[in-house]
Scaffold this motif. Structure first.
Motif, PDB file in Angstrom:
ATOM      1  N   SER A   1       6.814  10.180   0.863  1.00 52.84           N
ATOM      2  CA  SER A   1       8.177  11.197   1.036  1.00 52.84           C
ATOM      3  C   SER A   1       7.352  11.950  -0.151  1.00 52.84           C
ATOM      4  CB  SER A   1       9.316  11.280   0.612  1.00 52.84           C
ATOM      5  OG  SER A   1       9.854  10.651  -0.707  1.00 52.84           O
ATOM      6  N   PHE A   2       7.348  13.623   0.219  1.00 54.97           N
ATOM      7  CA  PHE A   2       7.334  15.044  -0.473  1.00 54.97           C
ATOM      8  C   PHE A   2       8.041  15.360  -1.156  1.00 54.97           C
ATOM      9  CE2 PHE A   2       2.398  15.265  -0.980  1.00 54.97           C
ATOM     10  CZ  PHE A   2       1.934  13.489  -0.008  1.00 54.97           C
ATOM     11  N   SER A   3       8.839  15.395  -2.492  1.00 54.63           N
ATOM     12  CA  SER A   3      10.058  16.304  -2.505  1.00 54.63           C
ATOM     13  C   SER A   3       9.265  18.427  -2.248  1.00 54.63           C
ATOM     14  CB  SER A   3      10.018  16.584  -3.740  1.00 54.63           C
ATOM     15  OG  SER A   3      10.774  17.454  -4.570  1.00 54.63           O
TER      16      SER A   3
ATOM     17  N   LEU B   1       0.373  11.381 -13.570  1.00 53.64           N
ATOM     18  CA  LEU B   1      -0.144   9.551 -12.580  1.00 53.64           C
ATOM     19  C   LEU B   1      -0.233   7.848 -13.795  1.00 53.64           C
ATOM     20  CD1 LEU B   1      -3.413  10.205 -11.396  1.00 53.64           C
ATOM     21  CD2 LEU B   1      -1.584   9.656  -9.893  1.00 53.64           C
ATOM     22  N   ALA B   2       0.057   8.341 -15.482  1.00 50.25           N
ATOM     23  CA  ALA B   2       0.320   7.045 -16.163  1.00 50.25           C
ATOM     24  C   ALA B   2       1.885   6.742 -15.696  1.00 50.25           C
ATOM     25  CB  ALA B   2      -0.441   7.411 -17.563  1.00 50.25           C
ATOM     26  N   GLU B   3       2.235   7.968 -16.424  1.00 55.32           N
ATOM     27  CA  GLU B   3       4.029   7.450 -16.112  1.00 55.32           C
ATOM     28  C   GLU B   3       4.116   7.187 -14.960  1.00 55.32           C
ATOM     29  OE1 GLU B   3       5.586  11.188 -18.779  1.00 55.32           O
ATOM     30  OE2 GLU B   3       6.606  11.140 -16.461  1.00 55.32           O
ATOM     31  N   ALA B   4       3.945   7.387 -13.440  1.00 53.26           N
ATOM     32  CA  ALA B   4       4.602   7.300 -12.488  1.00 53.26           C
ATOM     33  C   ALA B   4       4.065   5.806 -12.023  1.00 53.26           C
ATOM     34  CB  ALA B   4       3.645   7.775 -11.168  1.00 53.26           C
TER      35      ALA B   4
ATOM     36  N   MET C   1       0.742  -1.368   0.203  1.00 53.96           N
ATOM     37  CA  MET C   1      -0.201   0.464   0.204  1.00 53.96           C
ATOM     38  C   MET C   1       0.636   1.252   0.125  1.00 53.96           C
ATOM     39  SD  MET C   1      -3.289  -0.068  -0.444  1.00 53.96           S
ATOM     40  CE  MET C   1      -4.203   0.850  -0.899  1.00 53.96           C
ATOM     41  N   GLU C   2       1.743   0.775   0.830  1.00 54.79           N
ATOM     42  CA  GLU C   2       2.479   2.079   0.911  1.00 54.79           C
ATOM     43  C   GLU C   2       3.430   3.028  -0.553  1.00 54.79           C
ATOM     44  OE1 GLU C   2       6.043   1.671   3.747  1.00 54.79           O
ATOM     45  OE2 GLU C   2       7.745   3.618   2.362  1.00 54.79           O
ATOM     46  N   VAL C   3       4.151   1.763  -0.989  1.00 56.97           N
ATOM     47  CA  VAL C   3       3.961   1.802  -2.372  1.00 56.97           C
ATOM     48  C   VAL C   3       3.067   2.303  -3.710  1.00 56.97           C
ATOM     49  CG1 VAL C   3       4.579   0.491  -4.691  1.00 56.97           C
ATOM     50  CG2 VAL C   3       5.378   0.214  -2.881  1.00 56.97           C
ATOM     51  N   PHE C   4       1.989   1.951  -3.212  1.00 59.22           N
ATOM     52  CA  PHE C   4       0.243   2.892  -4.307  1.00 59.22           C
ATOM     53  C   PHE C   4       0.491   4.567  -3.554  1.00 59.22           C
ATOM     54  CE2 PHE C   4      -3.515   4.035  -4.295  1.00 59.22           C
ATOM     55  CZ  PHE C   4      -4.489   3.293  -5.535  1.00 59.22           C
ATOM     56  N   PHE C   5       0.968   4.636  -2.293  1.00 66.12           N
ATOM     57  CA  PHE C   5       0.369   6.404  -2.128  1.00 66.12           C
ATOM     58  C   PHE C   5       1.501   6.783  -2.557  1.00 66.12           C
ATOM     59  CE2 PHE C   5      -3.351   3.945   0.543  1.00 66.12           C
ATOM     60  CZ  PHE C   5      -4.056   5.256  -0.068  1.00 66.12           C
TER      61      PHE C   5
ATOM     62  N   VAL D   1       1.122   9.817  -4.766  1.00 70.47           N
ATOM     63  CA  VAL D   1       2.327  10.922  -4.899  1.00 70.47           C
ATOM     64  C   VAL D   1       3.374  11.370  -5.745  1.00 70.47           C
ATOM     65  CG1 VAL D   1       3.218  12.765  -2.583  1.00 70.47           C
ATOM     66  CG2 VAL D   1       1.441  11.149  -2.050  1.00 70.47           C
ATOM     67  N   ALA D   2       3.876  10.434  -6.071  1.00 71.62           N
ATOM     68  CA  ALA D   2       4.653  11.104  -7.237  1.00 71.62           C
ATOM     69  C   ALA D   2       4.069  11.538  -8.198  1.00 71.62           C
ATOM     70  CB  ALA D   2       5.584   9.902  -7.703  1.00 71.62           C
TER      71      ALA D   2
END
Lengths: 240, 291, 398, 330
Positions: B139-141, B252-255, B1-5, B9-10
């Protein structure tokens, strides 16, 4: 037998109903006038017949065949020729080439197509302009070119969209003569026209629409006397 | 789930930046009816401006916005006035002459940059270039978040401008029907010039915001031109709200493509979506939002 | 409208000038150099061209060859094979050079090598690293640098003797170099019994590597191997730090990780990163350090292994010209075959092995960033500092 | 026969040219010119005559090149089979693309073609098991002499011009031009616009794909960035046609000659001369100048593009009358 029949045709653009339940039948050999005030849906009706855009409901029959779902070029191939209100000459081609392109529909070889095109130029009186680029023509000649091009597809039904608009009186008479000549050659004509003098003098029957709806149909005399038609054209007594 | 979020975000953050790149292009597309193939190159120019300001004058990139956006506005105006507007008056067989002109302009911009700055990579390192903050382990840049904020603000501003100001209305009028607009007394050439300037200014903002976390060399424009073009199609030609949706969708599509299919396909995702849109939603998101 | 006229005139003038050059400079020995001087690869082309000139000045300063100076004829391949081909054809047939050096990208180098072979003019390749270039049995093509598949040689022995990892993740940029060297590294891992848990390519120039790095984190490999150019390399390391990814070691597969710009860009995140490389200024070859210093002094920025390759190439060519019986391409080819010379890049000898012919065989090195400096750590005999291993976790660094 | 006289004389000249000009360097440049004549002519058919501007020539060029390369790489066939099949495979790509893009009006075809080239490049880069990715495909050239390549390229170029000439004088040509001039009017005279646009696209794809296959055979090496390049193939194809004259039979041929020649003049002679000046003046200031000018040839090329589009919107052939006038006055 009716050559062209519209059964309850309508067209929506977004929320706007441009043509609403229009039905009429055109008999073989007649000149059928379609009139109505500005924006009443005449050109749209034409565009529905030749499928420039699809109908929302209803159906269009040509010689007893349902052509509602056919593409523009297929309808043309069946024998429905048309002109455009805003003329669409193939600008950077010569007048002759414009007509040759159109004659190719019935004649595969270059030689035949050319011969046919020359014949139609002669028929419509455009031979002197054969070598001119279409974009250099006067408005009257452009309108005439539209007709010539449509005739070169050898239609049995010709849809003329405001062929007389913007012509001076002399040119107007020539245009009327040409239309009558075409009818004489055996082609059925449906004509949209603004200039009453033209339409009243040449039409066998007239169909009048307003706000996309049929308000009258009959001989020119009948339609001219119809109160709804008069009201549509003159408005509600000009009360402002 | 962390990977998904984290991916989500990215994608959204990157999408904000993409939106900013796309808005300029879509504006130009809407008014001029052409794709500006020098769009990324204009961004590159803005990035070099930012670099020069930072490197030689020590000006923070966010302050440089005040320099790079007006400068690129002028560049856009110049390009439109001296290369594209004259073309409108020359009759030629293909209207696409204008697009080709933008290709030429892009080439010139790239080579001028190479002339001055050589092909070396340069970057701008600020205190916040690497900074991140965490919300619930995601993480947010910092720099990307700020860029995202700017993108939203600028877009909202654009939207207001187009709807509420006279100039904005004129622009929309020209976009809808240039001929009719001229008949109503709108100077279409002037509107085109201003629009090109605004498009360049917007992409300049994007470039300036991107530079702290990215790097720069003369050929950097090309890939961003392509991204802008995909965003424009996704959003629908000429739609500002569509551009936002398009930008975020692309991000989103790229990420998600990179995470769940493979980073191999990051660039291809945009193109796949492009084709899907072409097939099933010709006209882009504009069709859905009607704005 | 006088403009068209003046354009024609300036073109004519340029052509005349160009012709007058070829006529005037007949005394020197003409050597062709083809490098990408514009386009995306231009920065490396520039380093190489500078290094060629540096070597040229030294050679000509020392009296040239047989009393004649060498004259370099520079051509720009712009990074495109067809242009490279044009350039090569021009050098051989117009400028009548006796030997050609250079060759940066593999695709361009290959196209040019074919021309050199056909026209029977020796071509000393100094950078194009695709294995196939020296696998064609072309006797006029010589290669100074190791082929791409051999770049991680030193790394392999280091892994085998010191690290002994179990799992590996490989990230590579989708370029010729990235794809071919990651493929051969994966094959070597298999041979050594290492499990490749992740192998993924990416398009260079990505804004954000987090999606990729999240996967690395989830796979938790012992070793993270990355083939990236400068800026991607920096971004990868910075984001690894952000995401707190802690493999037992980070290794760069050459390319971007050894350049000074990498440290500038990645900052502290660059520390402890290993990289395979072909050359550093600390290698134990005569003139290596001197070349590095001279370059720095003359051009004001540091050089790296591409430059050393070019610098050595000039010396190899000069050496062959010295030994050639006469100054014809055939005689120079003959001389090149018997090359046995020490350069700043290492000993050069064109030998045949496996499928390769006329390929120079060189050891490669493992370097590591330690406190902002690039130290050679492997092979042990020439190490400037011992390798720091295992790499401290991000959280344990100050 | 009179109208054929000049082309026939030119053809005869081209046939004997490589026998007179034996320098391989010039022969190589001529091969490039002929290759671009083919590509430019193909593009001109689609855009100049049919009015469908494509930014995707690279897609077909690359597919043709890869067809030749892969046949040789995987099946061990001669890459010359690619000359027969490359065009056909390009048509196979063109078909679904046209099917998607042609029903849409406006800029979508141009935009879609741009995306098509990019998609093909991505596929060729990522599908390593088939295409070797960026490592590229390498074959051995069949001939050492340039003459066979020259004559094959010449045959292809002449063939493409003859094809376009035949098309323009037939029903097909009339239909193409009608579509270019006005799609509604074309439909109203019974032209199936989608079908004829498709035919035009397929011809374009076929010519471009065949040229790509020849490129593979001649250059011996391809990789995705080379053959699917937006700038170096798709845009160059457009420039060749635009500079020469869109919608004219010989325009692309003239354009190809001008573009290849200019590119080479800018690239080589320009700084060959400056290098000489530097040597003559002994470094210093001139070294700096040379360094910058050597980087400027692409810039010069870009400026040329801008100038040509501004001043010769219909290309050298299309605006020939204007050029002649300008020179007489000047």
């Amino acid at each position: 037998m009716a050559i062209l029949e519209l059964h309850g045709v309508c067209k929506n653009f977004g929320g706007l109903r441009a043509v609403d339940n229009v039905s009429f039948a055109v008999e073989e050999g007649e000149i059928f006038g379609l009139i109505g005030p500005n924006g009443s849906g005449k050109t749209t009706t034409f565009n529905l017949i030749s499928h420039v855009f699809p109908v929302t409901c209803g159906k269009v029959m040509f010689k007893g065949q349902d052509i509602t779902g056919l593409k523009t070029f297929q309808i043309c191939a069946l024998g429905v020729g048309r002109t455009f209100q805003v003329v669409k000459p193939l600008k950077r081609m010569t007048v002759l080439d414009n007509v040759i392109a159109s004659a190719f529909l019935r004649h595969g070889s270059m030689k035949q197509a050319r011969a046919q095109a020359e014949k139609w130029l002669d028929f419509c009186g455009l031979t002197p302009y054969a070598g001119h680029l279409a974009r250099g023509l006067s408005i009257a000649s452009r309108k005439r070119l539209e007709i010539t091009r449509a005739m070169a597809t050898e239609p049995t039904l010709l849809l003329l969209d405001e062929t007389a608009a913007g012509l001076n009186p002399g040119e107007l008479d020539e245009a009327i003569a040409l239309i009558l000549k075409i009818r004489k050659s055996g082609v059925t004509i449906v004509i949209v026209e603004h200039i009453m003098k033209v339409i009243m003098s040449i039409s066998d029957r007239i169909h009048c629409i307003n706000h996309g709806q049929t308000i009258a149909e009959g001989t020119p005399q009948e339609v001219a006397r119809d109160s709804k038609v008069i009201e549509a054209y003159l408005g509600h007594g000009g009360g402002h | 789930m962390e990977v998904f979020f984290q991916t989500l975000v990215a994608g959204v953050l990157k999408g904000g930046l993409y939106a900013l790149i796309g808005i300029g292009m879509t504006l130009i597309m809407g008014v001029m009816g052409i794709i500006n193939l020098a769009h990324g190159q204009m961004m590159m120019l803005a990035m070099y401006l930012t670099y020069v300001c930072f490197h030689f004058l020590g000006i923070d990139p966010y302050v440089t916005l005040l320099v790079s956006v007006p400068c690129l506005f002028l560049v856009g105006v110049g390009v439109q006035k001296y290369t594209l507007n004259p073309l409108l008056k020359i009759e030629s067989l293909l209207p696409e002459n204008q697009v080709l002109m933008t290709v030429g302009v892009g080439m010139v911009l790239t080579e001028v940059a190479r002339f001055i700055f050589t092909s070396n990579y340069v970057s701008v390192k600020t205190s916040y270039s690497d900074a991140t903050f965490f919300i619930g382990g995601i993480s947010f840049s910092v720099a990307l978040t700020i860029a995202f904020g700017f993108a939203c603000a600028l877009t909202a501003g654009m939207f207001w401008f187009l709807l509420k100001t006279d100039l904005g209305r004129s622009i929309r009028a020209v976009a809808q029907d240039a001929e009719a607009a001229s008949l109503m007394g709108v100077n279409a050439d002037r509107i085109r010039t201003i629009t090109m300037g605004m498009g360049a200014g917007l992409v300049a903002a994007a470039g300036t915001l991107l530079l702290p976390i990215y790097y720069l060399f003369p050929d950097i424009g090309g890939p961003f031109t392509r991204k802008a073009f995909v965003i424009t199609i996704l959003g629908g030609l000429g739609s500002t709200v569509g551009a936002i949706l398009g930008g975020v969708t692309l991000g989103l599509a790229e990420a998600f493509g990179a995470t769940y299919i493979g980073m191999d396909y990051e660039d291809m995702m945009g193109l796949v979506i492009f084709i899907l849109v072409l097939l099933f939603l010709p006209g882009g998101f504009k069709r859905l939002t009607k704005v | 409208m006088k403009r068209p006229g003046s354009v024609v005139w300036s073109v004519v003038c340029c052509l005349l000038l160009a012709c007058s050059v070829s006529a005037r400079a007949a005394e020197g020995i003409k050597v062709g150099v083809v490098l990408p001087l514009t386009g995306t690869e231009a920065q490396f082309g520039e380093i190489e061209w500078n290094s060629f000139q540096l070597a040229l000045d030294e050679i000509n300063g020392a009296g040239g060859i047989k009393g004649k100076p060498i004259e370099l004829v520079k051509e720009d391949d712009t990074g495109k094979p067809d242009v490279g081909r044009s350039a090569m054809e021009k050098l051989i047939t117009q400028d009548k050079v006796v030997v050609v050096g250079g060759g940066y990208s593999s695709s361009v180098t290959f196209a040019m090598a074919a021309v050199a072979q056909q026209r029977q003019v020796p071509f000393v390749v100094n950078t194009g690293s695709d294995d196939k270039i020296t696998e064609q049995k072309w006797n006029y093509v010589f290669r100074l640098n190791p082929p791409a598949s051999e770049y991680p040689k030193a790394l392999n022995s280091f892994l085998g003797e010191v690290v002994k990892p179990q799992t590996v993740a490989i990230l590579y940029e989708k370029s010729n170099f990235g794809q071919s060297s990651s493929k051969s590294f994966a094959a070597q891992c298999e041979k050594m019994g290492l499990k490749v848990v992740l192998k993924e390519g990416y398009d260079s120039g990505a804004v954000d590597f987090k999606p990729l790095l999240i996967k690395v984190k989830a796979a938790n490999p012992d070793l993270l191997y990355m083939v990236s150019y400068l800026m991607d390399a920096g971004l990868l390391m910075r984001q690894s730090k952000e995401l707190d990814i802690n493999p037992r070691l980070f290794v760069g597969g050459g390319a971007g990780f050894t350049l000074p710009g990498f440290y500038d860009n990645a900052g502290k995140a660059a520390d402890y990163v290993f990289s395979a490389t072909l050359w550093t200024e600390t290698v134990p070859y005569p003139g290596a350090k001197a070349y590095f210093d001279k370059y720095q002094k003359k051009y004001g920025h540091p050089t790296e292994y591409h430059g050393a390759e070019a610098y050595a190439c000039m010396y190899v060519i000069a050496d062959a010209l010295k030994r050639a019986k006469e100054l014809t391409p055939a005689a120079v080819q003959e001389a090149l075959v018997h090359t046995d010379v020490m350069t700043a890049f290492g000993p050069v000898k064109f030998v045949s092995y496996d499928k390769k012919t006329q390929q120079n065989k060189l050891p490669t090195y493992l370097v590591q960033w330690q406190g902002g400096k690039l130290e050679t750590v492997w092979p042990k005999e020439i190490a400037t500092k011992p390798a720091v291993y295992p790499v401290p976790k991000w959280s344990e660094r100050k | 026969m009179r109208e054929h006289r000049i082309p026939l004389i030119l053809l005869a000249l081209l046939l004997v040219l490589p026998l007179v000009v034996t320098e391989p360097y010039f022969q190589h440049l001529m091969i490039l010119v002929l290759l671009w004549v083919t590509i430019g002519t193909g593009w001109n058919l689609l855009a100049g005559y049919t009015g469908q501007v494509s930014f995707g020539a690279a897609a077909f060029f690359g597919v043709g090149a890869y067809t030749a390369g892969l046949l040789s790489h995987h099946l061990g066939l001669s890459a010359w089979w690619g000359m027969a099949l490359g065009g056909a495979v390009a048509v196979l790509i063109a078909f679904p693309f046209g099917w998607i893009a042609f029903p849409l009006r406006g800029a979508y075809f141009a935009l879609g073609s741009l995306a098509l080239g990019e998609v093909m490049r991505q596929v060729a880069t990522s599908w390593e098991s088939l295409t070797e990715g960026m490592v590229g495909i390498l074959i051995m050239q069949t001939f050492i002499s340039k003459l066979p390549y020259y004559y094959i390229a010449l045959a292809l170029a002449v063939g493409s011009i003859l094809l376009v000439q035949a098309v323009t004088r037939s029903k097909l040509g009339y239909y193409f031009v009608s579509i270019r001039e006005d799609q509604d009017a074309a439909a109203s005279i019974g032209i199936n616009t989608t079908k004829y646009k498709m035919i035009s696209l397929c011809m374009h794809a076929f010519l471009t794909g065949t040229a790509g296959a020849l490129y593979m055979n001649y250059m011996g090496f391809i990789d995705p960035h080379v053959v699917f390049s937006l700038h170096d193939i798709s845009i160059m194809a457009i420039l060749v046609a635009i500079v020469g004259g869109v919608g004219t039979l010989y325009g692309p041929a003239v354009g190809a000659l001008i573009m290849v020649a200019l590119q080479e003049v800018f690239r080589s002679a320009g700084f060959g001369a400056l290098q000489a000046l530097t040597d003559a003046m002994g470094g210093g200031f001139m070294t700096v100048v040379t360094k910058y000018v050597s980087q400027a040839h692409v810039l010069a090329f870009g400026i040329l593009v801008v100038v040509v589009i501004m001043n010769l919107p219909n290309g050298v052939v299309g605006d020939w009358a204007r050029i002649k006038r300008a020179f007489r006055r000047g």
